[in-house]
Design an enzyme around this catalytic site. Structure first.
Site, short mmCIF file in Angstrom:
data_model
loop_
_atom_site.label_atom_id
_atom_site.label_comp_id
_atom_site.label_asym_id
_atom_site.label_seq_id
_atom_site.Cartn_x
_atom_site.Cartn_y
_atom_site.Cartn_z
N GLY A 149 47.25 50.35 20.84
CA GLY A 149 45.83 50.70 20.90
C GLY A 149 45.41 51.80 19.97
O GLY A 149 46.15 52.23 19.08
N HIS A 153 43.38 51.06 14.13
CA HIS A 153 42.95 51.51 12.80
C HIS A 153 43.10 50.32 11.85
O HIS A 153 43.48 49.22 12.27
CB HIS A 153 43.76 52.73 12.36
CG HIS A 153 45.26 52.54 12.44
ND1 HIS A 153 45.92 51.58 11.70
CD2 HIS A 153 46.22 53.15 13.18
CE1 HIS A 153 47.22 51.64 11.96
NE2 HIS A 153 47.43 52.58 12.86
N GLY A 198 45.29 49.49 9.78
CA GLY A 198 46.61 48.84 9.74
C GLY A 198 46.68 47.74 10.78
O GLY A 198 47.12 46.61 10.50
N HIS A 199 46.23 48.05 12.00
CA HIS A 199 46.18 47.03 13.05
C HIS A 199 45.21 45.90 12.66
O HIS A 199 45.50 44.72 12.88
CB HIS A 199 45.68 47.63 14.37
CG HIS A 199 46.51 48.77 14.91
ND1 HIS A 199 46.02 50.04 15.03
CD2 HIS A 199 47.78 48.80 15.38
CE1 HIS A 199 46.95 50.83 15.55
NE2 HIS A 199 48.03 50.11 15.78
N LYS A 240 55.02 49.24 8.15
CA LYS A 240 54.99 50.70 8.39
C LYS A 240 56.15 51.10 9.31
O LYS A 240 56.75 52.15 9.15
CB LYS A 240 53.64 51.05 9.01
CG LYS A 240 53.57 52.29 9.87
CD LYS A 240 53.44 53.53 9.04
CE LYS A 240 53.01 54.76 9.81
NZ LYS A 240 53.54 54.93 11.13
N VAL A 265 49.17 49.90 5.57
CA VAL A 265 47.84 50.31 5.12
C VAL A 265 47.79 51.85 5.10
O VAL A 265 48.22 52.50 6.07
CB VAL A 265 46.73 49.74 6.03
CG1 VAL A 265 45.35 50.16 5.52
CG2 VAL A 265 46.83 48.22 6.09
N SER A 270 48.09 55.95 11.03
CA SER A 270 48.79 55.98 12.31
C SER A 270 47.80 56.49 13.34
O SER A 270 46.98 57.37 13.04
CB SER A 270 49.99 56.93 12.22
OG SER A 270 50.45 57.26 13.52
P1 AMP Z 1 51.36 50.78 17.10
O1 AMP Z 1 50.04 50.61 17.79
O2 AMP Z 1 51.48 52.04 16.32
O3 AMP Z 1 52.53 50.50 18.01
O4 AMP Z 1 51.41 49.64 16.00
C1 AMP Z 1 51.18 48.30 16.31
C2 AMP Z 1 51.51 47.46 15.12
O5 AMP Z 1 50.72 47.88 14.00
C3 AMP Z 1 52.98 47.59 14.68
O6 AMP Z 1 53.46 46.34 14.25
C4 AMP Z 1 52.89 48.57 13.54
O7 AMP Z 1 53.93 48.44 12.60
C5 AMP Z 1 51.58 48.19 12.91
N1 AMP Z 1 51.04 49.30 12.14
C6 AMP Z 1 50.88 50.60 12.56
N2 AMP Z 1 50.41 51.36 11.56
C7 AMP Z 1 50.28 50.54 10.47
C8 AMP Z 1 49.83 50.73 9.13
N3 AMP Z 1 49.46 51.92 8.69
N4 AMP Z 1 49.83 49.66 8.31
C9 AMP Z 1 50.23 48.43 8.76
N5 AMP Z 1 50.65 48.19 10.01
C10 AMP Z 1 50.68 49.23 10.86
#
Ligand code: AMP
Length: 300
Positions: free
Chosen positions: A25, A28, A30-31, A143, A170, A179
């Site tokens: 959750g 951003h 990246g998600h 990432k 991203v 992040s």
């Molecule tokens: P998280 O919410 O941080 O657990 O991330 C969920 C998914 O988004 C995971 O597969 C992460 O690798 C991916 N993710 C997180 N940050 C980035 C980013 N900056 N660029 C691309 N994917 C990301």
């Protein structure tokens, strides 16, 4: 767009090919890139939002993890998600979790070494999402390079009928990897954190110029990060991209990864480097400020 709390509701409402984007959750760009790709390739896109207590080794990190489900629902739906799966901890872990997933070797170094049982938590929750949602394709970010290797290995070795896709990191305009934890950096810490991507980019340049030995590539990062204000480097390691095992030289697909503390926030970042093609993947940069700091999504 529906917000669902149980696996059975998710299974009832999915149809055709199912794409799953697992997240914790506070979305951003990246998600959103993962969601965009899923929406392009699949009939139903499920975004899970679950801050998984099993993968946190630091109670303060868990307690301060940002969350705003309403905001996530809005963003995910604009990017083509059909369902948000936001289970309570009791749906995900109704009883004491006696069954966990351990992926050997891939979890030994880097994050596995510095965050006790982190990957048992990750592999277990992803296995539960795969069994509960039945995705055809699951989308993860490069990432979290070691996590991508762990999940890919688990899915293959447990014969899970899901394709695991990894997509580029991203970054913000100045190079900082996006992040959800970036929201916890003060302005000064954010400036300090820039040194992490700068170190990785310097090493990527050395790689492009022909350096294939891990030690000089790791040193190129250390030269910039170690001693830089406000940053405490935990590790910098070149590893095989599939096995996440540290390597001495880059022959095939690999990544150069680091973890560091900036103030109270622990950040990770990496670049992918391929010794067989000589190519680097440092990710993609946003053209404007990230929505993670409260701005509008320029998408729509
Ligand atoms: P998280 O919410 O941080 O657990 O991330 C969920 C998914 O988004 C995971 O597969 C992460 O690798 C991916 N993710 C997180 N940050 C980035 C980013 N900056 N660029 C691309 N994917 C990301």
């Amino acid at each position: 767009m529906k917000v669902l709390r149980t696996f059975s509701d998710v299974r009832e409402l999915t149809h055709g090919s199912i794409g799953l984007v697992p997240t914790m959750g506070y979305l951003h760009e990246g998600h959103l890139a993962l969601i965009d790709e899923a929406a392009e390739q699949c009939d139903t896109v499920v975004v899970s939002v679950f801050v998984n207590p099993l993968q946190f080794d630091d109670a303060a990190d868990l307690d301060t993890y940002p969350d705003d489900l309403e905001r996530d629902v809005e963003l995910a739906s604009r990017h083509g998600a059909d369902l948000i799966f936001a289970p309570d901890v009791t749906e995900m872990y109704p009883a004491r979790q006696r069954t966990t997933v351990t992926v050997a070797e891939v979890t030994d170094a880097m994050e596995g070494e510095h965050r006790r049982d982190h990957f048992v938590g990750v592999a277990t929750v992803v296995a539960k999402l795969f069994s509960g949602v039945h995705p055809d394709v699951a989308y993860f970010g490069r990432k979290d390079a070691q996590q991508l290797a762990v999940v890919t290995t688990m899915a293959r070795e447990l014969s899970m009928p899901v394709e695991v896709v990894g997509l580029a990191t991203v970054r913000e305009m100045d190079g900082l990897a996006l992040s959800s934890r970036n929201t916890r950096l003060t302005g000064t810490e954010r400036r300090h954190a820039l040194t992490l991507s700068q170190g990785l980019f310097a090493a990527a340049r050395r790689f492009t110029e022909g350096e294939r030995r891990s030690a000089p590539l790791e040193s190129a990062v250390r030269d910039i990060v170690v001693g830089s204000a406000g940053v405490e480097l935990e590790y910098v390691t070149v590893a095989n991209a599939s096995t996440a095992e540290p390597i001495d030289a880059v022959a095939g697909s690999a990544f150069l990864a680091l973890a560091a503390r900036v103030g109270s926030v622990r950040l990770i970042d990496n670049v992918f480097i391929d010794g067989s093609t000589g190519t680097v993947d440092t990710g993609v940069r946003l053209e404007g400020p990230s929505i993670v700091y409260g701005g509008d999504d320029p998408c729509c």
